[in-house]
Design a protein around this motif. Structure first.
Motif, PDB file in Angstrom:
ATOM      1  N   GLY A 111      23.601  29.093 101.664  1.00 32.07           N
ATOM      2  CA  GLY A 111      23.584  27.953 102.596  1.00 32.07           C
ATOM      3  C   GLY A 111      24.483  26.835 102.105  1.00 32.07           C
ATOM      4  N   ALA A 112      24.347  26.511 100.812  1.00 36.99           N
ATOM      5  CA  ALA A 112      25.109  25.398 100.245  1.00 36.99           C
ATOM      6  C   ALA A 112      26.607  25.695 100.276  1.00 36.99           C
ATOM      7  CB  ALA A 112      24.643  25.132  98.815  1.00 36.99           C
ATOM      8  N   GLY A 113      26.989  26.875  99.780  1.00 36.97           N
ATOM      9  CA  GLY A 113      28.407  27.233  99.749  1.00 36.97           C
ATOM     10  C   GLY A 113      28.998  27.347 101.140  1.00 36.97           C
ATOM     11  N   GLY A 114      28.245  27.999 102.030  1.00 37.61           N
ATOM     12  CA  GLY A 114      28.720  28.182 103.401  1.00 37.61           C
ATOM     13  C   GLY A 114      28.943  26.851 104.092  1.00 37.61           C
ATOM     14  N   TYR A 118      32.475  25.209 105.320  1.00 38.08           N
ATOM     15  CA  TYR A 118      32.639  24.781 106.718  1.00 38.08           C
ATOM     16  C   TYR A 118      33.067  23.313 106.762  1.00 38.08           C
ATOM     17  CZ  TYR A 118      31.364  23.486 111.494  1.00 38.08           C
ATOM     18  OH  TYR A 118      31.372  23.006 112.778  1.00 38.08           O
ATOM     19  N   ASP A 119      32.389  22.499 105.954  1.00 39.13           N
ATOM     20  CA  ASP A 119      32.694  21.071 105.904  1.00 39.13           C
ATOM     21  C   ASP A 119      34.129  20.862 105.415  1.00 39.13           C
ATOM     22  OD1 ASP A 119      31.875  18.413 106.268  1.00 39.13           O
ATOM     23  OD2 ASP A 119      31.464  18.169 104.137  1.00 39.13           O
ATOM     24  N   GLY A 120      34.493  21.592 104.354  1.00 39.12           N
ATOM     25  CA  GLY A 120      35.798  21.384 103.717  1.00 39.12           C
ATOM     26  C   GLY A 120      36.961  21.872 104.557  1.00 39.12           C
ATOM     27  N   ILE A 121      36.787  22.988 105.262  1.00 36.98           N
ATOM     28  CA  ILE A 121      37.923  23.541 106.010  1.00 36.98           C
ATOM     29  C   ILE A 121      37.884  23.120 107.479  1.00 36.98           C
ATOM     30  CG2 ILE A 121      38.962  25.680 106.856  1.00 36.98           C
ATOM     31  CD1 ILE A 121      38.268  26.934 104.171  1.00 36.98           C
ATOM     32  N   ILE A 122      36.751  23.366 108.141  1.00 36.56           N
ATOM     33  CA  ILE A 122      36.726  23.104 109.585  1.00 36.56           C
ATOM     34  C   ILE A 122      36.513  21.619 109.894  1.00 36.56           C
ATOM     35  CG2 ILE A 122      35.555  23.668 111.754  1.00 36.56           C
ATOM     36  CD1 ILE A 122      35.212  26.479 110.650  1.00 36.56           C
ATOM     37  N   GLN A 123      35.484  21.025 109.248  1.00 36.76           N
ATOM     38  CA  GLN A 123      35.183  19.633 109.614  1.00 36.76           C
ATOM     39  C   GLN A 123      36.226  18.655 109.061  1.00 36.76           C
ATOM     40  OE1 GLN A 123      30.726  19.255 111.013  1.00 36.76           O
ATOM     41  NE2 GLN A 123      30.901  18.825 108.834  1.00 36.76           N
ATOM     42  N   HIS A 124      36.618  18.831 107.786  1.00 36.60           N
ATOM     43  CA  HIS A 124      37.590  17.880 107.221  1.00 36.60           C
ATOM     44  C   HIS A 124      38.990  18.115 107.771  1.00 36.60           C
ATOM     45  CE1 HIS A 124      34.981  17.088 103.391  1.00 36.60           C
ATOM     46  NE2 HIS A 124      34.546  16.444 104.453  1.00 36.60           N
ATOM     47  N   LYS A 125      39.395  19.384 107.812  1.00 40.95           N
ATOM     48  CA  LYS A 125      40.801  19.678 108.104  1.00 40.95           C
ATOM     49  C   LYS A 125      41.078  19.871 109.594  1.00 40.95           C
ATOM     50  CE  LYS A 125      41.878  18.422 104.911  1.00 40.95           C
ATOM     51  NZ  LYS A 125      42.929  17.497 104.508  1.00 40.95           N
ATOM     52  N   LEU A 126      40.296  20.757 110.254  1.00 40.78           N
ATOM     53  CA  LEU A 126      40.592  21.052 111.656  1.00 40.78           C
ATOM     54  C   LEU A 126      40.077  19.959 112.593  1.00 40.78           C
ATOM     55  CD1 LEU A 126      39.938  24.904 111.823  1.00 40.78           C
ATOM     56  CD2 LEU A 126      42.126  23.702 111.703  1.00 40.78           C
ATOM     57  N   TYR A 141      42.238  17.438  96.172  1.00 40.78           N
ATOM     58  CA  TYR A 141      40.797  17.319  96.411  1.00 40.78           C
ATOM     59  C   TYR A 141      40.326  18.453  97.317  1.00 40.78           C
ATOM     60  CZ  TYR A 141      40.912  12.640  94.388  1.00 40.78           C
ATOM     61  OH  TYR A 141      41.039  11.606  93.545  1.00 40.78           O
ATOM     62  N   ASP A 142      41.111  18.723  98.359  1.00 38.15           N
ATOM     63  CA  ASP A 142      40.736  19.783  99.298  1.00 38.15           C
ATOM     64  C   ASP A 142      40.603  21.125  98.593  1.00 38.15           C
ATOM     65  OD1 ASP A 142      40.455  18.377 101.667  1.00 38.15           O
ATOM     66  OD2 ASP A 142      42.623  18.342 102.002  1.00 38.15           O
ATOM     67  N   ILE A 143      41.607  21.426  97.728  1.00 33.78           N
ATOM     68  CA  ILE A 143      41.597  22.720  97.046  1.00 33.78           C
ATOM     69  C   ILE A 143      40.374  22.834  96.142  1.00 33.78           C
ATOM     70  CG2 ILE A 143      42.806  24.144  95.339  1.00 33.78           C
ATOM     71  CD1 ILE A 143      45.440  23.030  96.589  1.00 33.78           C
ATOM     72  N   ILE A 144      40.151  21.781  95.319  1.00 32.60           N
ATOM     73  CA  ILE A 144      39.002  21.829  94.400  1.00 32.60           C
ATOM     74  C   ILE A 144      37.701  21.963  95.193  1.00 32.60           C
ATOM     75  CG2 ILE A 144      37.669  20.501  92.710  1.00 32.60           C
ATOM     76  CD1 ILE A 144      40.377  19.290  91.820  1.00 32.60           C
ATOM     77  N   TRP A 145      37.579  21.177  96.230  1.00 28.74           N
ATOM     78  CA  TRP A 145      36.384  21.184  97.097  1.00 28.74           C
ATOM     79  C   TRP A 145      36.097  22.595  97.617  1.00 28.74           C
ATOM     80  CZ3 TRP A 145      33.312  16.982  98.892  1.00 28.74           C
ATOM     81  CH2 TRP A 145      32.462  17.272  99.956  1.00 28.74           C
ATOM     82  N   ASN A 146      37.123  23.219  98.166  1.00 27.03           N
ATOM     83  CA  ASN A 146      36.917  24.526  98.802  1.00 27.03           C
ATOM     84  C   ASN A 146      36.744  25.660  97.794  1.00 27.03           C
ATOM     85  OD1 ASN A 146      36.914  23.790 101.593  1.00 27.03           O
ATOM     86  ND2 ASN A 146      39.095  23.321 101.362  1.00 27.03           N
ATOM     87  N   ILE A 147      37.417  25.522  96.619  1.00 22.88           N
ATOM     88  CA  ILE A 147      37.213  26.548  95.590  1.00 22.88           C
ATOM     89  C   ILE A 147      35.776  26.505  95.081  1.00 22.88           C
ATOM     90  CG2 ILE A 147      37.751  27.125  93.188  1.00 22.88           C
ATOM     91  CD1 ILE A 147      40.682  26.668  93.831  1.00 22.88           C
ATOM     92  N   ILE A 152      30.381  28.932  94.911  1.00 24.24           N
ATOM     93  CA  ILE A 152      28.939  28.857  95.200  1.00 24.24           C
ATOM     94  C   ILE A 152      28.554  29.966  96.176  1.00 24.24           C
ATOM     95  CG2 ILE A 152      27.116  27.438  96.223  1.00 24.24           C
ATOM     96  CD1 ILE A 152      28.666  24.963  95.273  1.00 24.24           C
ATOM     97  N   LEU A 153      29.378  30.124  97.204  1.00 22.02           N
ATOM     98  CA  LEU A 153      29.123  31.137  98.227  1.00 22.02           C
ATOM     99  C   LEU A 153      29.113  32.545  97.624  1.00 22.02           C
ATOM    100  CD1 LEU A 153      28.762  31.355 101.328  1.00 22.02           C
ATOM    101  CD2 LEU A 153      31.200  31.794 101.479  1.00 22.02           C
TER     102      LEU A 153
END
Lengths: 176, 283
Positions: A111-114, A118-126, A141-147, A152-153
């Motif tokens: 749940g946390a990773g997913g 979602y937050d890092g790629i879809i909500q922040h970026k798209l 920041y984006d790269i570290i966030w999503n990695i 976690i996922l």
């Protein structure tokens, strides 16, 4: 006397069967309880640290798309509910002696990773609801966030598979 | 343009200040009357039934205080010109007071306080089509959150400040819609139709999302006549204030689920225990 013993074993068999059943239902309950709490936990950390304490995230970004506003509202509401509901589900599992830490953690990490991904790629970026931090090289920041989100996922998926194998093999062993 | 609107805003208030005072007096009388009726009902109920829980009385009194602070006195006066103050007063009136009223269970109390034929008639009214329609979770959500979208999404907000009757109606609507919404989600008081926990949880999440989306919408699109800075503060108060107060509803809803979902195996034991208590009471 023999009849009584036979009845006892019948009872024990019944108990074992219900335990087996319980293990299956508890496995998914542990997973979903952890999953809900995982989403809630990440949203809570996001809100507390990145919005309030660090003030990196902005409350509103002018480039937010309409769908971004709706997505943010829905996920915010859902995560807030999930934090509390997930813990009540956990309390229910404890009450039934069905708490299974590893399985619960599998749900939590998924749940946390997913949600973070979602937050890092879809909500922040798209949907551009806000950036992680308002600096020039936000990409770092984006790269570290999503990695971190992906790690976690992946760990969550690993735990989910391990625990799933465990309860499937135990269920099979019981069937024999 | 904003400046012009503000000037209009202020002129309107001066013109209507007398009627505004009457509106405050109306609310003061209304809430005092409700409080007196509640206390009288408690006294009557206590004559025939078990003592009405003190925390329910406390909830009602605090709820009345919240509603009064929202519509009478300094905060209400500031709310006429300051959107931030307006938002605080609306959180008190439309969210916190309704939850406290819901916990105070005035309907149950009423049914206990009046004579049996009258209670039957009240039950009939509560069960009637229109009332069960309004207290349906989805209808209550539309009345509550839809009403807010109308208020802040159209020019109703600025109209409200130049027309005292409209002002009164909007505030009554906010209180009543908030109350109806709360009792449609958490079943503490006498409710005559039941929806499952999951159903109510989903409707509640959508309502909470509608509230959050509207808050951020206000941040980006201030209602007519509201300065940008005030709209931003008001929006943030609405967003986080709503979250904090709604956490109470979520907690109560989950707690009620937790109680109702207790393992069935224990039930006979608990029942016999309760029987024992009852016997002890009668002795």
């Amino acid at each position: 006397m023999e009849g009584e013993e036979a009845m006892k074993t019948d009872l024990e068999n019944n108990q074992e069967r219900t335990e087996k059943k319980n293990m299956r239902t508890f496995a998914s309950r542990n997973f979903w309880s952890g999953f809900l709490f995982g989403i809630g936990l990440v949203a809570f950390i996001d809100e507390t640290f990145f919005h309030q304490l660090l003030r990196w995230h902005h409350f509103y970004d002018k480039s937010t798309t309409d769908i971004g506003l709706i997505s943010d509202g829905l996920f915010h509401a859902f995560s807030w509910f999930a934090t509390i509901a997930g813990l009540f589900l956990l309390a229910d599992l404890r009450r039934r002696n069905g708490y299974w830490f590893k399985r619960w953690m599998a749900g939590l990490l998924l749940g946390a990773g997913g949600f973070q991904l979602y937050d890092g790629i879809i909500q922040h970026k798209l949907m551009r609801i806000h950036q992680i931090r308002y600096v020039d090289n936000v990409v770092t920041y984006d790269i570290i966030w999503n990695i971190i989100a992906a790690l976690i996922l992946l760990f969550g998926i690993y735990l989910a598979i391990v625990t799933r194998d465990k309860y499937l093999t135990e269920a099979k062993a019981n069937d024999r | 343009m904003t400046v012009n609107n503000e000037v209009h805003h202020f002129a309107g208030i001066r013109h209507e200040s007398l009627i505004h005072d009457y509106a405050q007096l109306f609310f003061l009388l209304l809430f005092s009357m409700l409080l007196i009726m509640y206390i009288r009902a408690v006294v009557r109920s206590n004559r025939h039934y078990k003592t009405w829980p003190h925390f329910r009385i406390a909830c009602f009194i605090i709820g009345i205080c919240c509603a009064l602070i929202a519509v009478v006195g300094p905060l209400a006066n500031r709310a006429m010109t300051d959107f931030t103050a307006h938002m605080v007063s609306h959180l008190l009136l439309g969210m916190l007071a309704p939850i406290l009223f819901c916990i105070a269970s005035p309907m149950t109390l009423l049914l206990r306080a009046v004579s049996i034929p009258l209670a039957r008639r009240f039950t009939k009214i509560l069960r009637s089509r229109p009332l069960s329609f309004i207290t349906h979770p989805i209808v209550a959500t539309i009345l509550n959150i839809g009403g807010l979208w109308l208020l802040y999404g159209t020019n109703l907000y600025s109209l409200m400040h130049s027309n005292s009757l409209l002002h009164l109606i909007v505030h009554l609507h906010v209180l009543i819609a908030g109350y109806v919404f709360t009792i449609s989600i958490i079943y503490m008081d006498s409710v005559f139709h039941r929806k499952s926990f999951l159903y109510r949880a989903i409707v509640f999440i959508i309502a909470l999302a509608g509230h959050g989306i509207l808050s951020k919408y206000i941040y980006a699109h201030p209602p007519q006549g509201v300065p940008l800075q005030q709209a931003e503060y008001g929006s943030i108060i609405m967003y986080y204030g709503g979250d904090i107060i709604d956490a109470i509803i979520i907690f109560i809803l989950c707690w009620q689920w937790y109680k109702s979902a207790r393992p069935r195996i224990r039930e006979p034991f608990e029942k016999s225990n309760r029987m024992g208590e009852q016997q002890a009471d009668s002795v």
